[in-house]
Design a protein around this motif. Structure first.
Motif, PDB file in Angstrom:
ATOM      1  N   ASP A  64       7.558  10.548 -15.049  1.00 15.84           N
ATOM      2  CA  ASP A  64       6.658  10.726 -15.017  1.00 15.84           C
ATOM      3  C   ASP A  64       6.706   8.926 -14.122  1.00 15.84           C
ATOM      4  O   ASP A  64       6.053   9.198 -13.359  1.00 15.84           O
ATOM      5  CB  ASP A  64       5.113  10.549 -15.436  1.00 15.84           C
ATOM      6  N   ALA A  65       6.852   8.653 -14.729  1.00 16.01           N
ATOM      7  CA  ALA A  65       7.184   7.344 -14.596  1.00 16.01           C
ATOM      8  C   ALA A  65       7.051   6.531 -12.999  1.00 16.01           C
ATOM      9  O   ALA A  65       6.641   6.223 -11.816  1.00 16.01           O
ATOM     10  CB  ALA A  65       7.193   5.643 -15.671  1.00 16.01           C
ATOM     11  N   ARG A  66       8.771   7.147 -12.805  1.00 15.39           N
ATOM     12  CA  ARG A  66       9.136   6.698 -11.596  1.00 15.39           C
ATOM     13  C   ARG A  66       8.807   7.469 -10.890  1.00 15.39           C
ATOM     14  O   ARG A  66       8.692   6.410  -9.096  1.00 15.39           O
ATOM     15  CB  ARG A  66      10.192   7.098 -11.963  1.00 15.39           C
ATOM     16  N   ASP A  67       7.356   9.068 -10.873  1.00 16.31           N
ATOM     17  CA  ASP A  67       7.206   9.080  -9.856  1.00 16.31           C
ATOM     18  C   ASP A  67       5.772   9.163  -9.529  1.00 16.31           C
ATOM     19  O   ASP A  67       5.456   8.719  -8.334  1.00 16.31           O
ATOM     20  CB  ASP A  67       6.932  10.743  -9.965  1.00 16.31           C
ATOM     21  N   ALA A  68       5.009   8.244 -10.246  1.00 16.37           N
ATOM     22  CA  ALA A  68       4.604   7.365  -9.972  1.00 16.37           C
ATOM     23  C   ALA A  68       3.990   6.058  -9.474  1.00 16.37           C
ATOM     24  O   ALA A  68       3.722   6.080  -8.331  1.00 16.37           O
ATOM     25  CB  ALA A  68       3.344   7.476 -11.452  1.00 16.37           C
ATOM     26  N   LEU A  69       5.299   5.293  -9.721  1.00 16.73           N
ATOM     27  CA  LEU A  69       6.122   4.653  -9.188  1.00 16.73           C
ATOM     28  C   LEU A  69       5.841   4.543  -7.760  1.00 16.73           C
ATOM     29  O   LEU A  69       5.314   3.808  -6.461  1.00 16.73           O
ATOM     30  CB  LEU A  69       6.584   3.322  -9.886  1.00 16.73           C
ATOM     31  N   ALA A  70       7.093   5.603  -7.028  1.00 16.65           N
ATOM     32  CA  ALA A  70       7.294   6.295  -5.777  1.00 16.65           C
ATOM     33  C   ALA A  70       5.653   6.617  -5.184  1.00 16.65           C
ATOM     34  O   ALA A  70       6.346   5.788  -4.036  1.00 16.65           O
ATOM     35  CB  ALA A  70       7.879   7.576  -6.549  1.00 16.65           C
ATOM     36  N   ARG A  71       4.734   6.172  -6.367  1.00 18.73           N
ATOM     37  CA  ARG A  71       3.215   6.704  -4.993  1.00 18.73           C
ATOM     38  C   ARG A  71       2.480   5.022  -4.679  1.00 18.73           C
ATOM     39  O   ARG A  71       1.517   5.669  -4.323  1.00 18.73           O
ATOM     40  CB  ARG A  71       2.205   7.871  -5.623  1.00 18.73           C
ATOM     41  N   THR A  72       3.171   4.255  -5.636  1.00 19.81           N
ATOM     42  CA  THR A  72       2.296   3.454  -5.574  1.00 19.81           C
ATOM     43  C   THR A  72       3.018   2.285  -4.778  1.00 19.81           C
ATOM     44  O   THR A  72       4.112   1.927  -4.274  1.00 19.81           O
ATOM     45  CB  THR A  72       2.146   2.607  -6.782  1.00 19.81           C
ATOM     46  N   ALA A  73       1.588   1.218  -3.559  1.00 19.99           N
ATOM     47  CA  ALA A  73       1.952  -0.296  -2.934  1.00 19.99           C
ATOM     48  C   ALA A  73       1.656  -1.387  -4.000  1.00 19.99           C
ATOM     49  O   ALA A  73       0.685  -0.946  -4.841  1.00 19.99           O
ATOM     50  CB  ALA A  73       0.442   1.356  -1.371  1.00 19.99           C
ATOM     51  N   ILE A  74       2.380  -1.996  -3.593  1.00 19.59           N
ATOM     52  CA  ILE A  74       2.238  -3.582  -3.547  1.00 19.59           C
ATOM     53  C   ILE A  74       1.581  -4.580  -3.388  1.00 19.59           C
ATOM     54  O   ILE A  74       1.784  -4.406  -1.927  1.00 19.59           O
ATOM     55  CB  ILE A  74       3.476  -4.203  -4.449  1.00 19.59           C
ATOM     56  N   ILE A  75      -0.059  -4.883  -3.712  1.00 20.81           N
ATOM     57  CA  ILE A  75      -0.920  -5.456  -2.637  1.00 20.81           C
ATOM     58  C   ILE A  75      -1.087  -6.841  -3.312  1.00 20.81           C
ATOM     59  O   ILE A  75      -1.334  -6.994  -4.783  1.00 20.81           O
ATOM     60  CB  ILE A  75      -2.433  -5.021  -2.528  1.00 20.81           C
ATOM     61  N   LYS A  76      -0.590  -7.698  -2.700  1.00 22.57           N
ATOM     62  CA  LYS A  76      -0.963  -9.635  -3.284  1.00 22.57           C
ATOM     63  C   LYS A  76      -1.592 -10.078  -2.795  1.00 22.57           C
ATOM     64  O   LYS A  76      -2.169 -10.035  -1.654  1.00 22.57           O
ATOM     65  CB  LYS A  76       0.403 -10.320  -3.812  1.00 22.57           C
ATOM     66  N   LEU A  77      -2.864 -10.851  -3.469  1.00 22.78           N
ATOM     67  CA  LEU A  77      -3.646 -11.537  -2.431  1.00 22.78           C
ATOM     68  C   LEU A  77      -3.060 -12.972  -2.239  1.00 22.78           C
ATOM     69  O   LEU A  77      -2.854 -13.525  -3.374  1.00 22.78           O
ATOM     70  CB  LEU A  77      -5.004 -11.584  -3.763  1.00 22.78           C
ATOM     71  N   ASN A  78      -2.906 -13.247  -1.237  1.00 23.64           N
ATOM     72  CA  ASN A  78      -2.548 -14.345  -1.216  1.00 23.64           C
ATOM     73  C   ASN A  78      -3.510 -15.613   0.819  1.00 23.64           C
ATOM     74  O   ASN A  78      -2.510 -15.965   1.115  1.00 23.64           O
ATOM     75  CB  ASN A  78      -0.971 -13.781   0.231  1.00 23.64           C
ATOM     76  N   GLY A  79      -4.658 -15.316  -0.179  1.00 24.82           N
ATOM     77  CA  GLY A  79      -5.266 -16.302   1.007  1.00 24.82           C
ATOM     78  C   GLY A  79      -5.938 -17.494  -0.046  1.00 24.82           C
ATOM     79  O   GLY A  79      -6.128 -18.419   1.033  1.00 24.82           O
TER      80      GLY A  79
END
Length: 460
Positions: A64-79
């Motif tokens: 379940d953890a792998r499946d959820a990560l597979a549908r996740t995008a990583i967004i970084k605040l870089n301003g």
């Protein structure tokens, strides 16, 4: 104050090509500001959050953890420019470990997680107009980072600084770029929609976003948290850590009495006479890490319902137009915090995570610690503490506050801190190679510049 100030500000934003949704958000805050709104959250209007769930008590099946990560995008605040450390470029480009910058480490964390868990895991930066080009140039060293047609970044919006006396847009011919400011990281939601990135992620089959600051290397991709969030069914979740005496300035979550919803309260939203409540780590025992998760479809739906305006609480910040010149005109910046969106989503939740998920670098004290041997860079590109608790570092701000001054005082790198409890430096000390600190070390201000010779053992 009149409609004239708003008209001028809106015209300036439109002429600069600011997204219409961001103009509308700004206009709403302007009207609040003109009406005398302070954005304060009173202690009587909230109750402390005392028993949020803890990741330590969560069981998530690995699949379940792998499946959820597979549908996740990583967004970084870089301003962020690192202006508090005397920088004028993206803080994330600072070398932090073994010649690697924050962005280098983040890129390696994402690539490692992709390989380990078989996830696409796009990395997308929210840049400001000051950080975009340098940051994208740095990521060009990782040509495999891009996922399909998804961009590597989107731009945070900008808004005019307002004169404190009449709320008109300030003019500063000496440096017109200082007439503008970012709207706070609460602009994340407006910017991700206006840029088209929200819809692009949904079209590409992603369901969740994991968001954190680029200067927090503790917030690496985590399948267990992804699995917990997916299982919770919540539209939104915040990561919390237990407060210590060193965390009294951090924002915290609380429960609003009027409707029972979770709300975020930051320092700027606390009345001066109520700061004792805000800084009491026993009354409000958990702080907000600025790591958060949200359901992309829930955000899309909520933005549609609200015509692109989430209506986050306003934060009123008083500054000078030139942050380095206290004699320059007083201005007001209207901002919002991305964590404040927790009150917008019904069913939003929070989870207590290990302290290792929170490693921000706000000062050169933090940077020295991360560059030292108190941490090691693991094979998965996480920064792991090798001693408990982390040593406390306190460098004399008169001599170490800016990166230029800091690097000049540590020309051969950080001293060994793995066996130290604290390092306190008063005065002007330059450290040679191979200095070792043990236990509690304090260097006194001796007036003139001093030198710690190579191989010196301090303390113990």
């Amino acid at each position: 104050m009149s409609d004239e100030g708003l008209r001028l500000a809106v015209e300036k934003m439109r002429a600069a090509g600011v997204a219409p949704a961001a103009v509308e958000v700004f206009a709403g805050y302007y009207r609040d500001l003109e009406a005398g709104a302070t954005g304060l959250i009173r202690e009587d209007d909230i109750t402390p959050l005392l028993d949020p769930p803890s990741l330590d008590a969560v069981e998530v099946p690995p699949t379940d953890a792998r499946d959820a990560l597979a549908r996740t995008a990583i967004i970084k605040l870089n301003g962020g420019l690192g202006t508090s450390m005397g920088m004028d470029r993206a803080k994330s480009l600072l070398p932090v470990r073994e010649g690697l910058s924050f962005l280098d480490v983040i890129a390696r964390q994402v690539r490692t997680a992709r390989t380990r868990y078989g996830a696409r895991l796009p990395l997308i930066l929210m840049n400001s107009f000051r950080t975009q080009q340098d940051s994208l140039d740095a990521l060009a060293a990782y040509p495999d980072l891009k996922v399909g047609e998804l961009p590597l970044d989107f731009l945070q919006n900008r808004e005019p600084k307002l004169r404190a006396d009449d709320l008109t847009p300030v003019s500063w011919p000496a440096d017109p770029s200082l007439e503008w400011c970012p709207p706070g990281h609460g602009d994340l939601y407006t910017a991700i929609e206006a840029s088209g990135v929200l819809d692009a992620l949904l079209d590409a089959g992603f369901a969740y976003a994991s968001v954190s600051n680029s200067d927090n290397l503790g917030a690496a991709p985590d399948p267990r948290i992804a699995g917990w969030f997916a299982e919770s069914g919540a539209p939104y979740a915040a990561e919390l850590c237990r407060r210590t005496a060193a965390d009294r300035k951090g924002g915290h979550l609380a429960i609003r009495r009027s409707d029972g919803r979770l709300v975020l309260r930051d320092t700027a939203q606390t009345a001066p006479e109520e700061m004792d409540y805000f800084t009491d780590e026993h009354r409000h025992p958990y702080f907000h890490t600025n790591n958060l998760w949200f359901d992309l479809a829930a955000l899309r739906r909520t933005l549609n319902e609200r015509h692109g305006v989430l209506g986050l609480p306003m934060i009123r910040n008083s500054k000078t137009v030139d942050p380095t010149d206290p004699s320059s005109p007083q201005v007001i910046q209207v901002e919002s915090a991305m964590g404040a969106a927790i009150e917008v989503f019904e069913g939003a939740t929070a989870i207590v995570v290990p302290r290792s998920r929170f490693l921000p670098v706000k000062t050169t004290n933090d940077l020295l610690l991360l560059r030292s041997d108190a941490y090691q860079l693991s094979e998965t590109a996480t920064l792991d503490l090798v001693t408990e608790p982390a040593p406390l570092v306190d460098l004399d701000s008169k001599h170490y506050k800016t990166i230029t001054a800091f690097d000049a005082h540590f020309p051969a790198g950080a001293p060994s801190l793995r066996d130290a409890r604290s390092l306190t430096v008063h005065g002007d000390w330059t450290f040679a190679r191979g200095v070792v600190a043990t236990g509690d070390v304090t260097l006194a201000d001796e007036g003139a510049p001093r030198y710690v010779p190579e191989g010196t053992h301090l303390g113990g």
